[in-house]
Design a protein around this motif. Sequence first.
Motif, short mmCIF file in Angstrom:
data_model
loop_
_atom_site.label_atom_id
_atom_site.label_comp_id
_atom_site.label_asym_id
_atom_site.label_seq_id
_atom_site.Cartn_x
_atom_site.Cartn_y
_atom_site.Cartn_z
N MET A 91 -8.11 -0.70 -15.79
CA MET A 91 -8.46 0.37 -14.86
C MET A 91 -7.26 0.72 -14.00
N ASN A 92 -6.88 2.00 -14.00
CA ASN A 92 -5.79 2.46 -13.15
C ASN A 92 -6.38 3.05 -11.88
N LEU A 93 -5.91 2.55 -10.74
CA LEU A 93 -6.42 3.04 -9.48
C LEU A 93 -5.88 4.43 -9.20
N PRO A 94 -6.72 5.34 -8.72
CA PRO A 94 -6.21 6.66 -8.32
C PRO A 94 -5.28 6.52 -7.12
N ASN A 95 -4.40 7.50 -6.94
CA ASN A 95 -3.41 7.44 -5.87
C ASN A 95 -4.00 7.91 -4.53
N TYR A 96 -4.93 7.12 -4.01
CA TYR A 96 -5.49 7.43 -2.69
C TYR A 96 -4.55 7.02 -1.56
N PHE A 97 -3.73 6.00 -1.82
CA PHE A 97 -2.87 5.43 -0.79
C PHE A 97 -1.42 5.43 -1.27
N ILE A 98 -0.50 5.43 -0.33
CA ILE A 98 0.91 5.43 -0.68
C ILE A 98 1.26 4.22 -1.54
N ALA A 99 0.63 3.09 -1.27
CA ALA A 99 0.91 1.88 -2.05
C ALA A 99 0.45 2.00 -3.50
N ASP A 100 -0.38 3.01 -3.81
CA ASP A 100 -0.81 3.22 -5.19
C ASP A 100 0.26 3.93 -6.03
N LEU A 101 1.24 4.54 -5.39
CA LEU A 101 2.27 5.27 -6.11
C LEU A 101 3.13 4.30 -6.93
N PRO A 102 3.79 4.77 -7.98
CA PRO A 102 4.65 3.88 -8.78
C PRO A 102 5.69 3.19 -7.92
N ALA A 103 6.07 1.98 -8.33
CA ALA A 103 7.00 1.16 -7.55
C ALA A 103 8.33 1.86 -7.32
N ASP A 104 8.73 2.73 -8.23
CA ASP A 104 10.03 3.39 -8.09
C ASP A 104 9.93 4.73 -7.35
N TYR A 105 8.73 5.03 -6.82
CA TYR A 105 8.58 6.29 -6.09
C TYR A 105 9.30 6.19 -4.74
N ALA A 106 10.06 7.21 -4.45
CA ALA A 106 10.86 7.22 -3.22
C ALA A 106 10.02 7.81 -2.07
N VAL A 107 9.48 6.94 -1.24
CA VAL A 107 8.72 7.39 -0.08
C VAL A 107 9.68 7.93 0.97
N ARG A 108 9.37 9.11 1.51
CA ARG A 108 10.26 9.76 2.47
C ARG A 108 9.70 9.62 3.89
N PRO A 109 10.58 9.65 4.89
CA PRO A 109 10.11 9.57 6.28
C PRO A 109 9.12 10.66 6.64
N ASP A 110 9.32 11.88 6.12
CA ASP A 110 8.39 12.96 6.46
C ASP A 110 6.99 12.68 5.90
N TRP A 146 6.57 -0.61 0.88
CA TRP A 146 8.01 -0.56 0.72
C TRP A 146 8.65 -1.87 1.18
N LYS A 147 9.89 -2.08 0.81
CA LYS A 147 10.59 -3.31 1.16
C LYS A 147 10.87 -3.35 2.65
N GLY A 148 10.80 -4.58 3.21
CA GLY A 148 11.12 -4.75 4.62
C GLY A 148 12.55 -4.35 4.91
N GLY A 149 12.76 -3.83 6.11
CA GLY A 149 14.10 -3.40 6.48
C GLY A 149 14.40 -1.97 6.08
N SER A 150 13.39 -1.22 5.62
CA SER A 150 13.58 0.20 5.32
C SER A 150 13.57 0.96 6.64
N ALA A 151 14.73 1.01 7.27
CA ALA A 151 14.83 1.45 8.67
C ALA A 151 14.31 2.85 8.89
N GLU A 152 14.64 3.78 8.00
CA GLU A 152 14.21 5.18 8.21
C GLU A 152 12.69 5.29 8.20
#
Length: 457
Positions: free
Chosen positions: A1-20, A197-203
Amino acid sequence: MNLPNYFIADLPADYAVRPDMVREACQTLKRNRERYLLPRSTESVVSVIVELARLWQSPHSPWRTLALEQGPPALGLSREMLAWGLDGFFRQLTARNLNALLVQDLGHPQRLDRLVANDAEMLVSLTTRALGPELLVHIAAGILPTPVILSMLHGLLLRSAQVVKCAAGASLIPRLFAHSLHDLEPKMASCLELVAWKGGSAELETVLFEEANAIVAAGSDETIETLRRTVPRQVRFLAHGHRVSAAYVSRESLMPANEPGTVEDAAVDVAAWDQLGCLSPHVIYVETGGMLPPEAFAARLSEALETLEKRWPRGPVGMDVATAIFQRRELYRLRAAADGTTRCWFSTDSTAWSVVYEADPTFQTSCLHRFVMVKPVDTLEECLRHAEMIRGRWSTVGLAGSGVRTSELAAQFAAWGIHRICPLGRMQLPPLTWRHDGRPVIGDLITWAAHEMPLDS
């Protein structure tokens, strides 16, 4: 079962989360809180939590099934161990226990709903209301899933919008829990966000901390100090740094009628969560002068751990952990060969469990993964004297006692500064009302409003 992308943590591991994205998510959470969470009564929130707990205890629950299928390889725990931990946690989520928490911390079960007065406040014509933070951020640490879920439940009770930053590699079960909430109450779930995201992601963290009203963080002392320097001054910051635990076995608990249960309880506390929580015992202090000497207790404990390994297998460990256990074992093997004050019992052909008896009562940290020290003491005063280096960091003592002396020992531990004294065998099953680090459970997150009514003339 693949979880739908309801939360940012559901996005693929290589997805670049942006500050905005983070800022927009926080602001959306706050709006959703105003619409969907603040109008809810405490009673209705409690009923949702109780229903979630019921679902997670059902053998037919898709969320439980996924947790037990995908959780063990993700967390490095056996299926049996994970099932025990989840079941023990969700069994506690009853309306009675949740209301007991509210009364303990807030003095009244409806304190979050409106201005109310308990008996003491009525005497001085005072009504008060408790208000939770608008946006609450949780920064999790370690692989254990239940502390993260409990933090989410605290946020729901407080009617706070929440962002949960999961520990690296440990987001699966918190995500499954969040999805189960979405399945049951999608509007409440819209007030919750999970990130990984990894700790220390300052932005990203700068934006998140600017939007927050309160932050609860767990982690190493170094991580906590780094966060403390980063969190804006106006944001309430509650930190839980590194803690250790130990057990204490009184001579009275080693009488023939009590000894088998005491040994079994000690084995449960060592094996629970593979000894990876801050509530797991590194050392078991055993009083001398009982029917079972401390060295014999260690031998019986090894037998109990061997038996328990069949019921709750320890999870697989990486080469680095296996090497650390092997090196520690070799150290004590050499000591045992050199003198008569050390003895060792190790699982055969594996690193599944290790018991070391050492006459020196000085506290020592374990390399964990079911590696425990047994040390003899004549009195509790001797134990505390040799544990002085962990004073202020000793979280929980699992106490095996009998009769009135149990209360006497508990009083001594409390006076020395240990915040939680519990029966041996329950170290990893703290009640919902447990005051972590001796602080209020949700009370530290509250802002109070008070109405001082006119006094009767």
